[in-house]
Design a protein around this motif. Structure first.
Motif, PDB file in Angstrom:
ATOM      1  N   GLY A 206       0.827  -1.190   0.000  1.00 38.82           N
ATOM      2  CA  GLY A 206       0.000   0.000   0.000  1.00 38.82           C
ATOM      3  C   GLY A 206       0.867   1.249   0.000  1.00 38.82           C
ATOM      4  N   ASP A 211      -3.190   5.789  -1.006  1.00 39.34           N
ATOM      5  CA  ASP A 211      -4.277   5.113  -0.299  1.00 39.34           C
ATOM      6  C   ASP A 211      -4.704   5.885   0.940  1.00 39.34           C
ATOM      7  N   GLY A 212      -3.725   6.487   1.629  1.00 35.80           N
ATOM      8  CA  GLY A 212      -4.063   7.264   2.813  1.00 35.80           C
ATOM      9  C   GLY A 212      -4.968   8.437   2.483  1.00 35.80           C
ATOM     10  N   PHE A 215      -8.549   7.148   1.543  1.00 32.20           N
ATOM     11  CA  PHE A 215      -9.333   6.741   2.704  1.00 32.20           C
ATOM     12  C   PHE A 215      -9.676   7.936   3.593  1.00 32.20           C
ATOM     13  N   MET A 326      -8.532  -0.656   4.946  1.00 30.59           N
ATOM     14  CA  MET A 326      -7.300   0.113   4.979  1.00 30.59           C
ATOM     15  C   MET A 326      -6.249  -0.571   5.856  1.00 30.59           C
ATOM     16  N   ILE A 337      -3.168   4.039  10.886  1.00 23.38           N
ATOM     17  CA  ILE A 337      -4.115   4.300   9.804  1.00 23.38           C
ATOM     18  C   ILE A 337      -5.532   4.482  10.340  1.00 23.38           C
ATOM     19  N   VAL A 341      -7.881   7.877   9.456  1.00 23.34           N
ATOM     20  CA  VAL A 341      -9.267   7.917   8.985  1.00 23.34           C
ATOM     21  C   VAL A 341     -10.174   8.592  10.004  1.00 23.34           C
ATOM     22  N   ILE A 384     -10.616   3.530  -4.540  1.00 18.68           N
ATOM     23  CA  ILE A 384     -10.160   2.585  -3.516  1.00 18.68           C
ATOM     24  C   ILE A 384     -10.294   1.146  -4.024  1.00 18.68           C
ATOM     25  N   TYR A 388      -7.432  -1.540  -4.456  1.00 13.48           N
ATOM     26  CA  TYR A 388      -7.559  -2.819  -3.749  1.00 13.48           C
ATOM     27  C   TYR A 388      -7.225  -3.982  -4.688  1.00 13.48           C
TER      28      TYR A 388
END
Length: 403
Positions: A206, A211-212, A215, A326, A337, A341, A384, A388
């Motif tokens: 990741g 991705d952070g 999310f 995540m 993480i 979020v 996302i 994934y």
């Protein structure tokens, strides 16, 4: 049922029953608290906002601390701070003191999130999303029970503080169990990584910046969607749909019922092989469609049905599912993480109310604003999903949870 962490998980779920109560206990007692704190309803609103500020400023830090020092410490700290919040709000005699306790309550909530979500994922590695979604059910139950309890107290002319006392008693018993009997998994990254890769073998790592951010956007929009509906759906029913007071207030009940039923449906489908990423896409699309219909067709029947559907799709555990997904992207930093979020969702809980307040002269615009949030959230969900499948491969290559 053979899981040795089951008693500990029950204690964690009870914490979130009280978290559900804490979300609405100040609004439910606004008049009494305004008198006790020598302030106005606007002053009580400031205290409510202070809870969100406390959570917003500490969420990411608490996530890092959870990964570094373990889940037990953050959960115990969060429970203690939540006790202080309830006791402080009940005993305070000034607005500024109440604000201080509210900030501590927000910090306690952030600590609970950063410890509880990763802990449950590590306790139930084969059913991570289910374990986290059940938390949402307990929050919804707490929010469902408290108004009924307060209504009974009002009818019997009882002291409003008994609702606070009940929460304090449950928390006191729970903190005793957490210190005396609770067992937690070893907080070793290798263990966590092994548990995750056993169910979702990773082909590519990741990326925190990609991705952070995705999310974080999802967390902001998902929190904003259900927050706006839960706060403004009654006013929407009264002013736009032209429902009477009882009918408009019942929309919240349908919304809560949808949330609880979604948890049961998610558990049932998950045991039959439906993957977390599929839930995420389906629920966000459903939220977007339901909110659009709610805005375009403001009739009593449509509003009632859509309140239930939005509760089902936006408040039935979609955030918890996203956190689980995540965490699979970053198996060695679940606390961090989670903090990322929940920070985004905390920012949403503060800012969307500000934006909604600017639109309060036309409640329909607030629902339209919610439609916009759902659209942004759905686009983030598409991206996302693409990430994934890039990280974990095609669906056929992934191991499906056993029923």
């Amino acid at each position: 049922m053979k899981n040795k962490y089951l008693p500990t998980s029950i204690s964690l779920y009870l914490n979130y029953l009280i978290v559900g109560m804490s979300i609405i206990i100040l609004p439910q007692n606004m008049d009494a608290l305004a008198s006790q704190w020598h302030t106005t309803l606007a002053g009580v609103a400031i205290v409510i906002s202070a809870v969100g500020l406390g959570r917003m400023f500490i969420s990411l830090i608490s996530g890092v601390l959870s990964d570094r020092f373990g889940r037990q410490l953050m959960i115990r700290l969060g429970t203690i701070l939540t006790i202080i919040f309830f006791a402080g709000a009940l005993l305070s005699r000034s607005l500024y003191l109440a604000i201080g306790f509210a900030v501590l309550g927000g910090i306690g909530g952030a600590a609970l999130d950063s410890g509880t979500y990763p802990a449950l994922m590590e306790m139930f590695p084969q059913h991570q999303s289910i374990a986290n979604v059940v938390l949402k059910a307990f929050v919804a139950i707490g929010q469902f029970i408290l108004p009924l309890l307060i209504s009974v107290m009002v009818l019997n002319r009882l002291w409003y503080g008994w609702s606070f006392v009940l929460a304090l008693v449950i928390l006191a018993l729970n903190i005793f169990c957490l210190f005396r009997f609770a067992k937690f998994p070893d907080d070793q990254p290798a263990t966590a990584k092994k548990a995750v890769t056993a169910t979702t073998p990773m082909q590519h790592p990741g990326n925190l910046w990609i991705d952070g951010v995705l999310f974080a956007i999802f967390g902001y929009t998902a929190d904003g969607i259900f927050l706006l509906v839960s706060i403004w759906i009654t006013k929407y029913g009264q002013t736009v749909v032209q429902m009477n007071d009882t009918q408009a207030r019942s929309l919240v009940s349908y919304y809560s019922a949808g949330s609880i039923i979604c948890v049961l449906v998610t558990i049932w489908l998950s045991h039959r092989g439906v993957q977390d990423i599929q839930f995420l896409m389906a629920y966000m699309l459903t939220s977007l469609v339901a909110l659009t219909i709610l805005y375009l067709f403001p009739t009593p029947l449509i509003s009632t049905i859509m309140a239930f559907v939005v509760g089902f799709s936006a408040a039935g555990g979609v955030m918890q599912i996203a956190l689980t997904i995540m965490a699979s992207f970053f198996p060695n930093g679940k606390g961090t993480i989670t903090g990322l979020v929940t920070t985004a969702s905390s920012v949403a809980s503060f800012t969307v109310n500000v934006f909604a307040g600017m639109m309060a002269n036309n409640i329909a615009n607030i629902i339209l604003f919610d439609v916009g949030l759902a659209a942004i959230g759905f686009v983030a969900t598409i991206l996302i999903t693409m990430r994934y499948h890039y990280i974990f491969g095609k669906p056929s290559q992934q191991l499906v949870a056993k029923p």
